[in-house]
Design a protein around this motif. Structure first.
Motif, PDB file in Angstrom:
ATOM      1  N   SER A   5       0.863  -1.176   0.000  1.00 28.44           N
ATOM      2  CA  SER A   5       0.000   0.000   0.000  1.00 28.44           C
ATOM      3  C   SER A   5       0.905   1.232   0.000  1.00 28.44           C
ATOM      4  O   SER A   5       1.619   1.474   0.977  1.00 28.44           O
ATOM      5  CB  SER A   5      -0.878   0.016   1.252  1.00 28.44           C
ATOM      6  N   PRO A   6       0.902   2.009  -1.088  1.00 25.23           N
ATOM      7  CA  PRO A   6       1.740   3.207  -1.123  1.00 25.23           C
ATOM      8  C   PRO A   6       1.473   4.142   0.058  1.00 25.23           C
ATOM      9  O   PRO A   6       2.414   4.687   0.653  1.00 25.23           O
ATOM     10  CB  PRO A   6       1.367   3.868  -2.452  1.00 25.23           C
ATOM     11  N   ALA A   7       0.214   4.303   0.420  1.00 27.88           N
ATOM     12  CA  ALA A   7      -0.135   5.197   1.531  1.00 27.88           C
ATOM     13  C   ALA A   7       0.420   4.679   2.859  1.00 27.88           C
ATOM     14  O   ALA A   7       0.927   5.450   3.682  1.00 27.88           O
ATOM     15  CB  ALA A   7      -1.646   5.365   1.618  1.00 27.88           C
ATOM     16  N   ARG A   8       0.338   3.375   3.068  1.00 28.90           N
ATOM     17  CA  ARG A   8       0.862   2.803   4.318  1.00 28.90           C
ATOM     18  C   ARG A   8       2.381   2.922   4.378  1.00 28.90           C
ATOM     19  O   ARG A   8       2.935   3.186   5.439  1.00 28.90           O
ATOM     20  CB  ARG A   8       0.437   1.338   4.458  1.00 28.90           C
ATOM     21  N   LEU A   9       3.050   2.711   3.241  1.00 28.02           N
ATOM     22  CA  LEU A   9       4.502   2.870   3.214  1.00 28.02           C
ATOM     23  C   LEU A   9       4.892   4.303   3.529  1.00 28.02           C
ATOM     24  O   LEU A   9       5.766   4.558   4.361  1.00 28.02           O
ATOM     25  CB  LEU A   9       5.071   2.452   1.853  1.00 28.02           C
ATOM     26  N   ARG A  10       4.233   5.258   2.880  1.00 23.85           N
ATOM     27  CA  ARG A  10       4.515   6.679   3.101  1.00 23.85           C
ATOM     28  C   ARG A  10       4.308   7.043   4.569  1.00 23.85           C
ATOM     29  O   ARG A  10       5.143   7.704   5.188  1.00 23.85           O
ATOM     30  CB  ARG A  10       3.592   7.505   2.200  1.00 23.85           C
ATOM     31  N   THR A  32      14.878   6.785  -5.558  1.00 23.14           N
ATOM     32  CA  THR A  32      13.924   6.782  -6.677  1.00 23.14           C
ATOM     33  C   THR A  32      12.982   5.585  -6.573  1.00 23.14           C
ATOM     34  O   THR A  32      11.776   5.716  -6.806  1.00 23.14           O
ATOM     35  CB  THR A  32      14.670   6.755  -8.021  1.00 23.14           C
ATOM     36  N   ALA A  33      13.527   4.426  -6.198  1.00 22.67           N
ATOM     37  CA  ALA A  33      12.682   3.235  -6.033  1.00 22.67           C
ATOM     38  C   ALA A  33      11.654   3.472  -4.936  1.00 22.67           C
ATOM     39  O   ALA A  33      10.467   3.170  -5.115  1.00 22.67           O
ATOM     40  CB  ALA A  33      13.540   2.015  -5.716  1.00 22.67           C
ATOM     41  N   VAL A  34      12.091   4.020  -3.806  1.00 21.31           N
ATOM     42  CA  VAL A  34      11.160   4.289  -2.698  1.00 21.31           C
ATOM     43  C   VAL A  34      10.087   5.270  -3.157  1.00 21.31           C
ATOM     44  O   VAL A  34       8.898   5.084  -2.882  1.00 21.31           O
ATOM     45  CB  VAL A  34      11.907   4.817  -1.451  1.00 21.31           C
ATOM     46  N   CYS A  35      10.488   6.302  -3.877  1.00 22.89           N
ATOM     47  CA  CYS A  35       9.529   7.285  -4.402  1.00 22.89           C
ATOM     48  C   CYS A  35       8.504   6.590  -5.303  1.00 22.89           C
ATOM     49  O   CYS A  35       7.301   6.842  -5.192  1.00 22.89           O
ATOM     50  CB  CYS A  35      10.269   8.378  -5.164  1.00 22.89           C
ATOM     51  N   GLU A  38       6.085   4.639  -3.189  1.00 26.95           N
ATOM     52  CA  GLU A  38       5.169   5.500  -2.421  1.00 26.95           C
ATOM     53  C   GLU A  38       4.121   6.166  -3.301  1.00 26.95           C
ATOM     54  O   GLU A  38       3.056   6.527  -2.814  1.00 26.95           O
ATOM     55  CB  GLU A  38       5.962   6.562  -1.660  1.00 26.95           C
ATOM     56  N   THR A  39       4.423   6.358  -4.562  1.00 29.43           N
ATOM     57  CA  THR A  39       3.446   6.964  -5.469  1.00 29.43           C
ATOM     58  C   THR A  39       2.615   5.921  -6.192  1.00 29.43           C
ATOM     59  O   THR A  39       1.660   6.262  -6.885  1.00 29.43           O
ATOM     60  CB  THR A  39       4.146   7.857  -6.507  1.00 29.43           C
ATOM     61  N   GLY A  40       2.975   4.652  -6.034  1.00 28.95           N
ATOM     62  CA  GLY A  40       2.232   3.586  -6.681  1.00 28.95           C
ATOM     63  C   GLY A  40       2.599   3.371  -8.135  1.00 28.95           C
ATOM     64  O   GLY A  40       1.949   2.595  -8.832  1.00 28.95           O
ATOM     65  N   ARG A  41       3.636   4.044  -8.630  1.00 28.22           N
ATOM     66  CA  ARG A  41       4.071   3.839 -10.015  1.00 28.22           C
ATOM     67  C   ARG A  41       4.578   2.426 -10.235  1.00 28.22           C
ATOM     68  O   ARG A  41       4.423   1.863 -11.307  1.00 28.22           O
ATOM     69  CB  ARG A  41       5.183   4.836 -10.385  1.00 28.22           C
ATOM     70  N   VAL A  42       5.223   1.873  -9.204  1.00 28.52           N
ATOM     71  CA  VAL A  42       5.792   0.532  -9.270  1.00 28.52           C
ATOM     72  C   VAL A  42       5.458  -0.169  -7.955  1.00 28.52           C
ATOM     73  O   VAL A  42       5.465   0.456  -6.897  1.00 28.52           O
ATOM     74  CB  VAL A  42       7.334   0.603  -9.435  1.00 28.52           C
ATOM     75  N   SER A  43       5.169  -1.454  -8.039  1.00 30.25           N
ATOM     76  CA  SER A  43       4.923  -2.231  -6.827  1.00 30.25           C
ATOM     77  C   SER A  43       6.078  -3.203  -6.632  1.00 30.25           C
ATOM     78  O   SER A  43       6.416  -3.948  -7.550  1.00 30.25           O
ATOM     79  CB  SER A  43       3.608  -2.992  -6.953  1.00 30.25           C
TER      80      SER A  43
END
Length: 102
Positions: A5-10, A32-35, A38-43
């Motif tokens: 979940s990007p929101a939970r990670l953030r 960049t990977a973490v970003c 967190e934005t959901g571009r990549v899981s």
């Protein structure tokens, strides 16, 4: 298979007081990977979710989508020892390679 979940990670990263670069360093990844996560571009794959959970001192389900909320509610009803054993078992199951034939 767990889905991050990007929101939970953030939220977890912010709660830990870490920058994206600091979290990335703890996992051997790039900021960049973490970003992107967190934005959901990549899981990330499950192994990376495990690394993120360890870096944030959380259980893997704490970072995942809540499709299994009912299971987690049941886990909350267990005493601490049984909860840890159940979560350890679930973590091993998630981290273990699939034994199914293709």
């Amino acid at each position: 298979m767990p889905t991050l979940s990007p929101a939970r990670l953030r939220a977890a990263r912010a709660q830990a007081g870490l920058t994206q670069r600091q979290l990335a360093g703890r996992c051997g990844m790039t900021a960049t990977a973490v970003c992107n996560w967190e934005t959901g571009r990549v899981s990330p794959v499950p192994r990376i979710i495990g690394l993120l959970a360890m870096a944030l001192d959380l259980a893997i389900p704490d970072l995942c989508e809540s499709e299994h909320d009912e299971l987690f509610e049941l886990l909350d009803e267990l005493d601490e020892s049984r909860r840890r054993r159940a979560l350890d078992h679930l973590t091993r199951e998630v981290a273990a390679p699939s034994r199914e034939a293709c």
